[in-house]
Scaffold this motif. Structure first.
Motif: not given
Length: 254
Positions: A181-201
């Protein structure tokens, strides 16, 4: 060591996995093999159409225009999966997940980075055992990271925007084979719309009391790459402890 392998001079066309071994994590590593995933094998839960001519039904007429509703429907049904059926499935961004029972899974971006696949490994973790599933067909996910908490599998991924960061995606399942099941973006706060400038590894499980203190009591840490496309070797890293809101994982940059 499992890794994404491309052939010299072919760009990203090869889309292969690679396997190497070493007596220590520091090497030297010995290359074992590379290839595509599970050639000639149907995924778990694949609903075959009521025809013996599956390849014809999925591939023809071949759809040249991407991102149309008709094209998306064919992707979901398995157009690119069928194209690669005999030679094996594409394998690009990937991770390895070892479950509580010791079984290992290769999770990778496949089908032109449009569909994730999860493939179980043999008991020695050296090759695929032929069991795999397609996840979020047509959703265009890469950089899969995964962890398990209280019997629930959680997977955080990235969209496909090259070196530029984008909003993370999250999925959950009670079984690693789904349904997811797909859920919303888990990031919160400033930069959440860009994963705080990062990409998961990778998602790291915190083991010791000292580590828990370092990560504010978190059981897991989301580890991410902060890509520097103009100087890739100078790319940095971001570690974010995973916390919880209403029973759902969230990422809050400290």
């Amino acid at each position: 060591m499992w890794f994404h392998l491309e052939l010299k001079g072919q760009g990203y066309a090869a889309a292969r996995y690679g396997v190497a071994t070493s007596d220590t994590p520091f090497g030297p590593f010995k290359f074992i093999r590379s290839g595509r995933v599970n050639p000639g094998i149907y995924p778990v839960g694949f609903a075959k159409p009521d025809t013996t001519d599956l390849k014809h039904q999925l591939l023809f007429p071949e759809l040249k225009s991407w991102w149309t509703p008709e094209w998306r429907k064919q992707i979901e049904r398995g157009m690119f999966w069928m194209r690669d059926f005999e030679g094996g499935q594409m394998s690009r961004d990937m991770t390895i997940f070892i479950d509580d029972d010791g079984k290992a899974y290769h999770i990778y971006s496949s089908e032109e980075n449009l569909t994730l696949q999860i493939a179980q490994l043999t008991d020695d973790y050296m090759q695929h055992n032929g069991s795999y599933v397609r996840v979020a067909a047509g959703g265009q996910n890469e950089a899969p990271t995964i962890f398990k908490q209280d019997g629930i599998y959680w997977m955080i991924t990235s969209g496909c925007t090259g070196w530029a960061p984008n909003a993370a995606r999250m999925f959950k399942a009670k079984n690693i084979y789904g349904p997811w099941e797909q859920l919303p973006n888990p990031c919160r706060g400033e930069g959440a719309d860009k994963t705080f400038g990062a990409q998961g590894t990778y998602i790291y499980k915190v083991e010791t009391a000292a580590q828990k203190k370092m990560f504010h009591g978190a059981d897991y840490v989301f580890m991410a790459d902060m890509w520097n496309p103009k100087h890739l070797s100078d790319s940095r890293h971001l570690w974010v402890p995973i916390s919880w809101e209403n029973g759902t994982p969230v990422l809050k940059k400290q």
